[in-house]
Design a protein around this motif. Structure first.
Motif, short mmCIF file in Angstrom:
data_model
loop_
_atom_site.label_atom_id
_atom_site.label_comp_id
_atom_site.label_asym_id
_atom_site.label_seq_id
_atom_site.Cartn_x
_atom_site.Cartn_y
_atom_site.Cartn_z
N GLN A 241 0.78 -1.11 0.15
CA GLN A 241 0.08 -0.11 0.06
C GLN A 241 0.95 1.17 -0.02
O GLN A 241 0.61 2.17 -0.55
CB GLN A 241 -1.08 -0.03 1.08
N ALA A 242 2.02 1.11 0.64
CA ALA A 242 2.69 2.32 0.81
C ALA A 242 3.52 2.51 -0.38
O ALA A 242 3.38 3.78 -0.94
CB ALA A 242 3.72 2.16 1.76
N GLN A 243 4.00 1.67 -1.31
CA GLN A 243 4.57 1.83 -2.34
C GLN A 243 3.67 2.28 -3.50
O GLN A 243 4.00 3.02 -4.61
CB GLN A 243 5.23 0.47 -2.75
N GLU A 244 2.35 1.86 -3.55
CA GLU A 244 1.64 1.93 -4.50
C GLU A 244 0.82 3.63 -4.38
O GLU A 244 0.70 4.34 -5.10
CB GLU A 244 0.26 1.10 -4.48
N PHE A 245 0.88 4.09 -3.18
CA PHE A 245 0.50 5.48 -2.65
C PHE A 245 1.51 6.34 -3.08
O PHE A 245 1.45 7.36 -3.63
CB PHE A 245 0.14 5.38 -1.29
N ALA A 246 2.96 6.01 -2.77
CA ALA A 246 4.13 6.81 -3.08
C ALA A 246 4.07 7.01 -4.68
O ALA A 246 4.22 7.82 -5.35
CB ALA A 246 5.29 6.07 -2.66
N ALA A 247 3.78 5.75 -5.51
CA ALA A 247 3.84 5.96 -6.86
C ALA A 247 2.64 6.87 -7.47
O ALA A 247 3.07 7.71 -8.41
CB ALA A 247 3.72 4.44 -7.44
N ALA A 248 1.63 6.81 -6.87
CA ALA A 248 0.49 7.64 -7.17
C ALA A 248 0.96 9.14 -6.97
O ALA A 248 0.66 10.10 -7.77
CB ALA A 248 -0.74 7.22 -6.45
N LEU A 249 1.47 9.41 -5.76
CA LEU A 249 1.58 10.79 -5.46
C LEU A 249 2.83 11.26 -6.36
O LEU A 249 2.84 12.57 -6.92
CB LEU A 249 2.38 10.75 -3.99
#
Length: 297
Positions: A241-249
């Motif tokens: 979840q952190a990696q996907e959130f970071a990628a979206a940001l």
């Protein structure tokens, strides 16, 4: 168990009008932790849960940057008194920052939307008192753990909560979500095992559109709060979840850093909250360095 945040049972074992700030005599501390007596309590609404504790910066003669902490607890448990951790208030005050830890209304009596609005309203109450409290309104960071990580991430990506409180992303210097796993709610709910299913359903219901509206990852297109620092331990759902959130940001042009720390499971999830601010804990200097860079701008 494929997935968990913090079960309601475990958290239970752990521990709209604005009125004037009042002196507060509560004391956080214990034999293994430094004591921290809040300088003031602020009621930021009419509900008994709409309150916060505030610590002034130490040895600070000019207006101080502000760190606002939002506790976890599966959106239905926890409080500023038993989930702040004993180190944070002492450590950040000694770093020259003002520090606040907030309570907020909980599900099922209220909604996750209400909780996010409470985060924004608590910030508004602090900024309205900036001069009296010695706060630099231009340098504010939201920090939250677990469900609190989701809430600060949501407020930092969906501006409607800040706007409803008379604020905007311009009132934030950055956001630090700590070991959250609910940044993309539909994905997390689909992956959740029986251990956490009832917690997520109680918080987010079963309406897919509402779940999407409460997902920071799905709001990460610009604009957002200017900078994010995502902290997580080594549990698979938190990493994903952190990696996907970071990628979206990053795709939206928002500055973001991600830091992983050792440990997996409930104990590591609890430790990163409990020990943040402890000089001997690995996450503390990482956050200190990031705050110095953000607050120097």
């Amino acid at each position: 168990m494929r997935n968990w945040l913090v079960s309601a049972a475990v958290v239970a074992l752990l521990g709209a009008g604005v009125v004037e700030a009042q002196p507060y005599g509560g004391r956080l501390g214990g034999p293994d932790f430094p004591a921290a007596t809040p300088d003031q309590r602020v009621d930021y609404g009419n509900d008994p849960m709409q309150r916060l504790d505030f610590w002034r910066a130490k040895n600070q003669f000019a207006a101080a940057p502000l760190v606002v902490f939002v506790h976890g607890g599966g959106w239905s448990r926890g409080s500023k008194d038993n989930a702040t951790g004993r180190w944070k208030a002492v450590h950040y005050a000694e770093q020259g920052y003002a520090f606040a830890s907030i309570d907020y209304r909980l599900v099922p009596g209220n909604t996750v939307e209400d909780e996010a609005q409470d985060v924004a309203q608590a910030l508004k109450a602090l900024l309205d008192r900036a001069q009296a409290l010695g706060i630099d309104k231009r340098r504010v960071v939201l920090m939250g753990h677990s469900a609190g990580a989701h809430l600060v991430a949501l407020v930092g990506t969906d501006e409607r909560y800040l706007r409803a409180a008379g604020l905007s992303f311009a009132d934030l210097a950055g956001v630090i979500p700590i070991d959250g796993a609910g940044y993309d709610v539909p994905v997390q709910m689909a992956d959740a095992g029986a251990f956490m299913k009832s917690t997520y359903q109680q918080a987010f219901g079963t309406n897919l559109e509402r779940e999407r509206q409460l997902s920071p990852t799905l709001h990460a297109e610009a604009p957002n709060a200017p900078r994010f620092l995502l902290l997580h331990v080594q549990r698979p759902d938190g990493i994903r979840q952190a990696q996907e959130f970071a990628a979206a940001l990053r795709k939206g042009g928002t500055a973001v850093e991600v830091q992983q720390f050792t440990g997996n499971g409930l104990m590591a999830h609890m430790e990163i909250n409990r020990r943040l601010g402890d000089p001997g804990y690995a996450a503390t200097p990482v956050v200190d360095a990031w705050l110095k860079r953000v607050f120097a701008r």
